[in-house]
Design an enzyme around this catalytic site. Sequence first.
Site, short mmCIF file in Angstrom:
data_model
loop_
_atom_site.label_atom_id
_atom_site.label_comp_id
_atom_site.label_asym_id
_atom_site.label_seq_id
_atom_site.Cartn_x
_atom_site.Cartn_y
_atom_site.Cartn_z
N ARG A 55 0.80 -1.22 0.00
CA ARG A 55 0.00 0.00 0.00
C ARG A 55 0.84 1.27 0.00
O ARG A 55 0.61 2.19 -0.80
CB ARG A 55 -0.93 0.03 1.23
CG ARG A 55 -2.14 -0.84 1.12
CD ARG A 55 -2.53 -1.36 2.50
NE ARG A 55 -1.61 -2.40 2.85
CZ ARG A 55 -1.79 -3.67 2.51
NH1 ARG A 55 -2.88 -4.04 1.91
NH2 ARG A 55 -0.87 -4.58 2.80
N THR A 56 1.79 1.36 0.93
CA THR A 56 2.52 2.61 1.12
C THR A 56 3.36 2.94 -0.12
O THR A 56 3.36 4.07 -0.61
CB THR A 56 3.42 2.51 2.37
OG1 THR A 56 2.63 2.01 3.45
CG2 THR A 56 4.00 3.86 2.74
N LYS A 83 24.80 -6.20 -1.48
CA LYS A 83 26.25 -6.42 -1.51
C LYS A 83 26.92 -5.75 -0.31
O LYS A 83 28.14 -5.65 -0.25
CB LYS A 83 26.84 -5.85 -2.79
CG LYS A 83 26.29 -6.45 -4.06
CD LYS A 83 26.88 -5.72 -5.27
CE LYS A 83 26.06 -5.97 -6.52
NZ LYS A 83 26.36 -4.99 -7.58
N ARG A 105 11.29 3.76 3.76
CA ARG A 105 10.84 2.72 4.71
C ARG A 105 12.06 1.89 5.07
O ARG A 105 12.81 1.46 4.19
CB ARG A 105 9.76 1.83 4.10
CG ARG A 105 9.50 0.60 4.99
CD ARG A 105 8.27 -0.14 4.61
NE ARG A 105 7.07 0.60 4.95
CZ ARG A 105 5.85 0.06 4.96
NH1 ARG A 105 5.68 -1.20 4.65
NH2 ARG A 105 4.80 0.79 5.27
N HIS A 135 4.98 5.73 11.62
CA HIS A 135 4.43 5.62 10.26
C HIS A 135 3.45 6.80 10.11
O HIS A 135 2.24 6.63 10.07
CB HIS A 135 3.71 4.28 10.12
CG HIS A 135 3.42 3.86 8.71
ND1 HIS A 135 3.60 4.68 7.61
CD2 HIS A 135 2.93 2.67 8.22
CE1 HIS A 135 3.24 4.03 6.51
NE2 HIS A 135 2.84 2.82 6.86
N1 CP Z 1 -0.26 -0.08 6.01
C1 CP Z 1 0.92 -0.34 5.41
O1 CP Z 1 1.95 0.29 5.74
O2 CP Z 1 0.87 -1.29 4.46
P1 CP Z 1 2.10 -1.75 3.55
O3 CP Z 1 3.10 -2.46 4.45
O4 CP Z 1 1.52 -2.67 2.50
O5 CP Z 1 2.73 -0.53 2.95
#
Ligand code: CP
Length: 330
Positions: A55-56, A83, A105, A135
């Site tokens: 999603r993100t 590596k 991320r 988040h």
């Molecule tokens: N909610 C969320 O962060 O989903 P993803 O890990 O799929 O990005």
Amino acid sequence: MVKHLLSAADLDRASAVHVLDTAAEMAATQAREIKKLPTLRGRTVVNLFFEDSTRTRISFETAAKRLSADVINFSAKGSSVSKGESLKDTALTLQAMGADGIVVRHHSSGAPHLLATAGWVDASVVNAGDGTHQHPTQALLDAFTIRRHLAGRGAAGAGASLDARSGVGHDLTGLHVAVVGDVLHSRVARSNVQLLTTLGARVTLVAPPTLVPVGVEAWPCAVSYDLDATLDEAPDAVMMLRVQRERMSAAGGGFFPSPLEYSRLFGLDARRLAALPGHAIVMHPGPMNRGLEISAEAADSVRSVIVEQVANGVAVRMAVLYLTLATKES
Ligand code: CP
């Protein structure tokens, strides 16, 4: 807005409402036939993902493209990270390629903060989830979704004028949100407790004692070990958290006796769904463990706004990219 968005704590009430209001404007543009805006033409956004995401990553990519930015997708898998290349050398490479915005991320809590403050890059840094820490854009899209459905049910924020359709200008004062499940491993829970309380909501965390973080008494929320008792309080929104089995396995397991017992005590099933007040919404950040923290009946019910959360993520991330990048000098 600030140059970087690293934590929900970066936002005070006024700036959080401003992001939500900007997201509402972005959402309105997405109902048009031509969805693309010229706002970030000539800017480069890098999606730097060291941890898996559906999603993100997709919604940041969609958001940047809808704003006409050039988008580079970087996944640690298949890159020179495998590596042994460091975060610093990866960052210096992105700087050399002229990144204006970096959406990151990372499995390590604090990695986005390091990227923003170490002096390796000039780019704006947006945290797309770091370890069990933060988040912030998930919390913003959750707040946006709650506001769209429940604006006007809580007391209006001081001086706020309510747009009945979308809640523009409104905070979440007077609303009660129950956040249920694996709080210990959840950056979504940490971010939501901060942002929802900044916006005036009352938050109750519900979890087994083994999944409540040390020091939670200092958080601005209530804690309950009894889901049914919390549902008796008629919360306006129930946010189910994913049981993060991969982090539990890495820690040696033993957080609850069995999936069946977890589901019986902390799962949102058809019986608990029926006990919710008529206006209450059911949320989940995804990905879901159907049959564990949430049943198919609850996930697919008319009260569920889970798919809408994903759609709102695009508008919220457009707003965040716009507010952090559009005002930067070229
Ligand atoms: N909610 C969320 O962060 O989903 P993803 O890990 O799929 O990005």
